[in-house]
Design an enzyme around this catalytic site. Structure first.
Site, mmCIF file in Angstrom:
data_model
loop_
_atom_site.group_PDB
_atom_site.id
_atom_site.type_symbol
_atom_site.label_atom_id
_atom_site.label_comp_id
_atom_site.label_asym_id
_atom_site.label_seq_id
_atom_site.Cartn_x
_atom_site.Cartn_y
_atom_site.Cartn_z
ATOM 1 N N HIS A 123 0.808 -1.226 0.000
ATOM 2 C CA HIS A 123 0.000 0.000 0.000
ATOM 3 C C HIS A 123 0.846 1.283 0.000
ATOM 4 C CE1 HIS A 123 -2.852 -3.041 0.584
ATOM 5 N NE2 HIS A 123 -2.474 -3.302 1.818
ATOM 6 N N THR A 182 13.279 10.972 6.310
ATOM 7 C CA THR A 182 13.939 10.412 7.502
ATOM 8 C C THR A 182 15.046 11.376 7.946
ATOM 9 O OG1 THR A 182 15.674 9.248 6.296
ATOM 10 C CG2 THR A 182 13.553 8.116 6.511
ATOM 11 N N GLY A 233 -0.072 -8.695 16.727
ATOM 12 C CA GLY A 233 0.429 -7.373 16.365
ATOM 13 C C GLY A 233 1.487 -7.411 15.278
ATOM 14 N N CYS A 290 -6.831 -7.699 5.132
ATOM 15 C CA CYS A 290 -8.167 -7.942 5.683
ATOM 16 C C CYS A 290 -8.938 -8.965 4.844
ATOM 17 C CB CYS A 290 -8.961 -6.645 5.785
ATOM 18 S SG CYS A 290 -9.083 -5.776 4.224
ATOM 19 N N GLY A 304 4.292 4.226 5.783
ATOM 20 C CA GLY A 304 3.530 3.007 6.067
ATOM 21 C C GLY A 304 4.008 2.295 7.323
ATOM 22 N N ASN A 340 17.933 11.096 7.209
ATOM 23 C CA ASN A 340 18.789 11.246 6.021
ATOM 24 C C ASN A 340 17.922 11.872 4.927
ATOM 25 O OD1 ASN A 340 20.001 10.792 3.477
ATOM 26 N ND2 ASN A 340 21.178 9.072 4.281
ATOM 27 N N LEU A 374 -1.397 0.737 9.989
ATOM 28 C CA LEU A 374 -2.737 0.687 9.388
ATOM 29 C C LEU A 374 -2.613 0.934 7.894
ATOM 30 C CD1 LEU A 374 -4.857 2.861 11.841
ATOM 31 C CD2 LEU A 374 -5.151 0.414 11.408
ATOM 32 N N GLY A 419 7.164 -1.986 5.115
ATOM 33 C CA GLY A 419 6.032 -2.496 5.888
ATOM 34 C C GLY A 419 6.396 -3.160 7.201
HETATM 35 C C1 LIG Z 1 -4.961 -9.718 9.007
HETATM 36 C C2 LIG Z 1 -4.760 -8.236 8.886
HETATM 37 C C3 LIG Z 1 -5.844 -7.407 8.682
HETATM 38 C C4 LIG Z 1 -5.680 -6.034 8.568
HETATM 39 N N1 LIG Z 1 -6.783 -5.252 8.385
HETATM 40 C C5 LIG Z 1 -6.626 -3.919 8.272
HETATM 41 C C6 LIG Z 1 -7.769 -3.077 8.073
HETATM 42 O O1 LIG Z 1 -8.897 -3.554 8.005
HETATM 43 N N2 LIG Z 1 -7.560 -1.735 7.959
HETATM 44 C C7 LIG Z 1 -6.299 -1.170 8.021
HETATM 45 O O2 LIG Z 1 -6.167 0.055 7.912
HETATM 46 N N3 LIG Z 1 -5.203 -1.946 8.202
HETATM 47 C C8 LIG Z 1 -5.333 -3.297 8.333
HETATM 48 N N4 LIG Z 1 -4.229 -4.088 8.523
HETATM 49 C C9 LIG Z 1 -2.889 -3.460 8.533
HETATM 50 C C10 LIG Z 1 -2.386 -3.302 7.105
HETATM 51 O O3 LIG Z 1 -2.322 -4.562 6.482
HETATM 52 C C11 LIG Z 1 -1.003 -2.673 7.089
HETATM 53 O O4 LIG Z 1 -1.040 -1.473 7.799
HETATM 54 C C12 LIG Z 1 -0.567 -2.400 5.660
HETATM 55 O O5 LIG Z 1 -0.382 -3.615 4.972
HETATM 56 C C13 LIG Z 1 0.725 -1.589 5.605
HETATM 57 O O6 LIG Z 1 1.078 -1.387 4.285
HETATM 58 P P1 LIG Z 1 2.616 -1.156 3.891
HETATM 59 O O7 LIG Z 1 2.666 -0.966 2.424
HETATM 60 O O8 LIG Z 1 3.210 -0.098 4.755
HETATM 61 O O9 LIG Z 1 3.362 -2.478 4.346
HETATM 62 P P2 LIG Z 1 3.163 -4.064 3.969
HETATM 63 O O10 LIG Z 1 1.753 -4.289 3.621
HETATM 64 O O11 LIG Z 1 3.789 -4.757 5.079
HETATM 65 O O12 LIG Z 1 4.016 -4.175 2.655
HETATM 66 C C14 LIG Z 1 5.415 -4.063 2.647
HETATM 67 C C15 LIG Z 1 5.935 -4.654 1.360
HETATM 68 O O13 LIG Z 1 7.335 -4.509 1.341
HETATM 69 C C16 LIG Z 1 7.929 -5.698 0.833
HETATM 70 N N5 LIG Z 1 9.292 -5.807 1.357
HETATM 71 C C17 LIG Z 1 9.663 -5.736 2.660
HETATM 72 N N6 LIG Z 1 10.999 -5.833 2.778
HETATM 73 C C18 LIG Z 1 11.467 -5.969 1.517
HETATM 74 C C19 LIG Z 1 12.771 -6.116 0.988
HETATM 75 N N7 LIG Z 1 13.852 -6.138 1.772
HETATM 76 N N8 LIG Z 1 12.911 -6.238 -0.346
HETATM 77 C C20 LIG Z 1 11.809 -6.218 -1.162
HETATM 78 N N9 LIG Z 1 10.547 -6.070 -0.712
HETATM 79 C C21 LIG Z 1 10.388 -5.940 0.614
HETATM 80 C C22 LIG Z 1 7.017 -6.804 1.341
HETATM 81 O O14 LIG Z 1 7.139 -7.960 0.540
HETATM 82 C C23 LIG Z 1 5.648 -6.152 1.235
HETATM 83 O O15 LIG Z 1 5.021 -6.389 0.002
HETATM 84 C C24 LIG Z 1 -4.375 -5.465 8.647
HETATM 85 C C25 LIG Z 1 -3.257 -6.297 8.848
HETATM 86 C C26 LIG Z 1 -3.441 -7.677 8.978
HETATM 87 C C27 LIG Z 1 -2.224 -8.547 9.190
#
Ligand SMILES: Cc1cc2nc3c(=O)[nH]c(=O)nc-3n(C[C@H](O)[C@H](O)[C@H](O)COP(=O)(O)OP(=O)(O)OC[C@H]3O[C@@H](n4cnc5c(N)ncnc54)[C@H](O)[C@@H]3O)c2cc1C
Length: 355
Positions: A12, A272, A244, A44, A281, A274, A299, A114
């Site tokens: 996301h 950040t 969590g 979700c 996220g 830097n 979230l 993430g």
């Molecule tokens: C079961 C569940 C239900 C949820 N329901 C909700 C909800 O209803 N509403 C809500 O607001 N939030 C919800 N959340 C929280 C939400 O999923 C997260 O806040 C959201 O996914 C964060 O998005 P992000 O892009 O920051 O990180 P992530 O979704 O964690 O994505 C990070 C991405 O980075 C990639 N990555 C990481 N390290 C590396 C690397 N070294 N090299 C290459 N790629 C890498 C990963 O493969 C991943 O695709 C839920 C979480 C869970 C587990």
């Protein structure tokens, strides 16, 4: 000169960043590294699929890598970033298919790596019948297992655990929900409201065990799993860890400022400590308007907002974040729970005086 931007992580926050870079800097040279072979999976989807709100997990994907390739983005899926050299401005990554290594340079980096499920130190947690529920692969495993397993233990009664309990209940599973604090959703709501949620779950037949710490998982007879607490043992078919999320930010450990849990500290522009590195996220902190401090709040809604800001600001700082009130909403058995701000306990913990 064309600026080179690398985005690490494409769910996301990463997608939101790329969308804004395309809008504001379509000429920029953008490379995306993502470990998985899909992008944009909404976690979700597990309980939405179990509860038949959506028909399958794939309905919870909203972005197509080929769309971004057609816009000129170098999308490197199934690539794992292994190291970031902040002095030399390089990223070292491995192609998980060919196993080949590659080094790419950047002018600006946007971290959207993430979070990971925080796995508690429970004896036997490595048992294959103890599952996680964040990634698409984990969700597929859960949905497949749901075909065979009848009794599910859910460990953790925050948003994720409560929603998953509802999903399994709707798909006719027996559910026991364990939560170590005295009330469910304790980081979001006051005990009086939590009691109403507990009653709602129990009315539907879910066993709710608050104030209960799971001590161990053991194999039982006939391929079952025994979940033990201090004074009871429960026979189930499978357990799901919902205790969590932790920021996945070790690539920048010691290289930028971080909160004590490892979340990358960002300013109002998602920059950040830097100035060539931005973060957004679940990997990053967020400013809580009520507490007036940087907090960790994983979230998806926050990830999209912060990711968008990282994309807008990564080449020149244009738009500030307005912080967060920690506003969330949940639909549970047809009732809506909406929260904003902090609980009394959180405010007192933060030193806010009670008048
Ligand atoms: C079961 C569940 C239900 C949820 N329901 C909700 C909800 O209803 N509403 C809500 O607001 N939030 C919800 N959340 C929280 C939400 O999923 C997260 O806040 C959201 O996914 C964060 O998005 P992000 O892009 O920051 O990180 P992530 O979704 O964690 O994505 C990070 C991405 O980075 C990639 N990555 C990481 N390290 C590396 C690397 N070294 N090299 C290459 N790629 C890498 C990963 O493969 C991943 O695709 C839920 C979480 C869970 C587990």
């Amino acid at each position: 000169m064309t600026e080179k931007i690398i985005v690490v992580g494409c769910t996301h926050a990463g997608i939101a960043a790329v969308n804004e870079i395309l809008k504001y800097r379509p000429q920029a040279d953008v490379t995306v590294f993502e470990r998985h072979d899909t992008i944009s999976y909404l976690s979700c989807a597990t309980y939405l699929t179990l509860g038949k709100t959506i028909s399958n997990l794939d309905e919870a994907m909203y972005a197509d890598p080929d769309y971004y390739r057609a816009q000129g983005i170098d999308m490197r899926l199934r690539h794992d970033v292994i190291d970031i050299n902040v002095e030399e401005h390089t990223v070292f990554a491995q192609d998980l298919e060919t196993k080949e290594f590659t080094t790419e340079s950047f002018d600006k980096l946007s971290m959207a790596t993430g979070s990971l499920t925080s796995i508690p130190t429970i004896q036997g947690v490595e048992n294959p019948k103890v599952k996680l529920c964040k990634t698409y692969e984990e969700a597929r495993d859960l949905c497949d297992e749901a075909q065979n397993d009848e009794r599910i233990a859910i460990i953790g009664g925050g948003y994720i655990g409560v929603e998953l309990a509802e999903g399994y209940n709707k798909s006719n599973h027996e559910v026991i929900l364990f939560h170590k604090k005295e009330t469910l959703l304790d980081r979001h709501i006051e005990p009086e409201i939590a009691d109403k949620i507990t009653n709602l779950l129990e009315d539907k037949g879910i066993q709710v065990k608050t104030g209960t710490i799971v001590k161990s998982f053991e194999d039982g007879a006939d391929d079952t799993l025994i979940v033990k607490t201090a004074d009871e043992a429960f026979e189930v078919d499978m357990a799901v860890i919902c205790t969590g999320l932790l920021p996945q930010a070790d690539l920048l450990q010691g290289k930028v400022d971080q909160l004590t849990n490892g979340a990358i500290v960002v300013n109002d522009y998602m920059e950040t400590s830097n100035p060539d590195i931005f973060a957004a996220g679940d990997a990053a902190s967020v400013k809580h308007n009520g507490l007036q401090t940087d907090v960790y709040m994983p979230l998806a809604s926050q990830a999209v907002r912060q990711g968008g800001l990282a994309g807008i600001n990564v080449l020149d700082k244009r738009l500030r974040s307005i912080g967060t009130q920690s506003t969330t909403g949940m639909l549970i058995f047809g009732r809506t729970l909406a929260c904003s701000g902090v609980t009394l306990a959180m405010a007192l913990d933060a030193g806010i005086k009670r008048y």
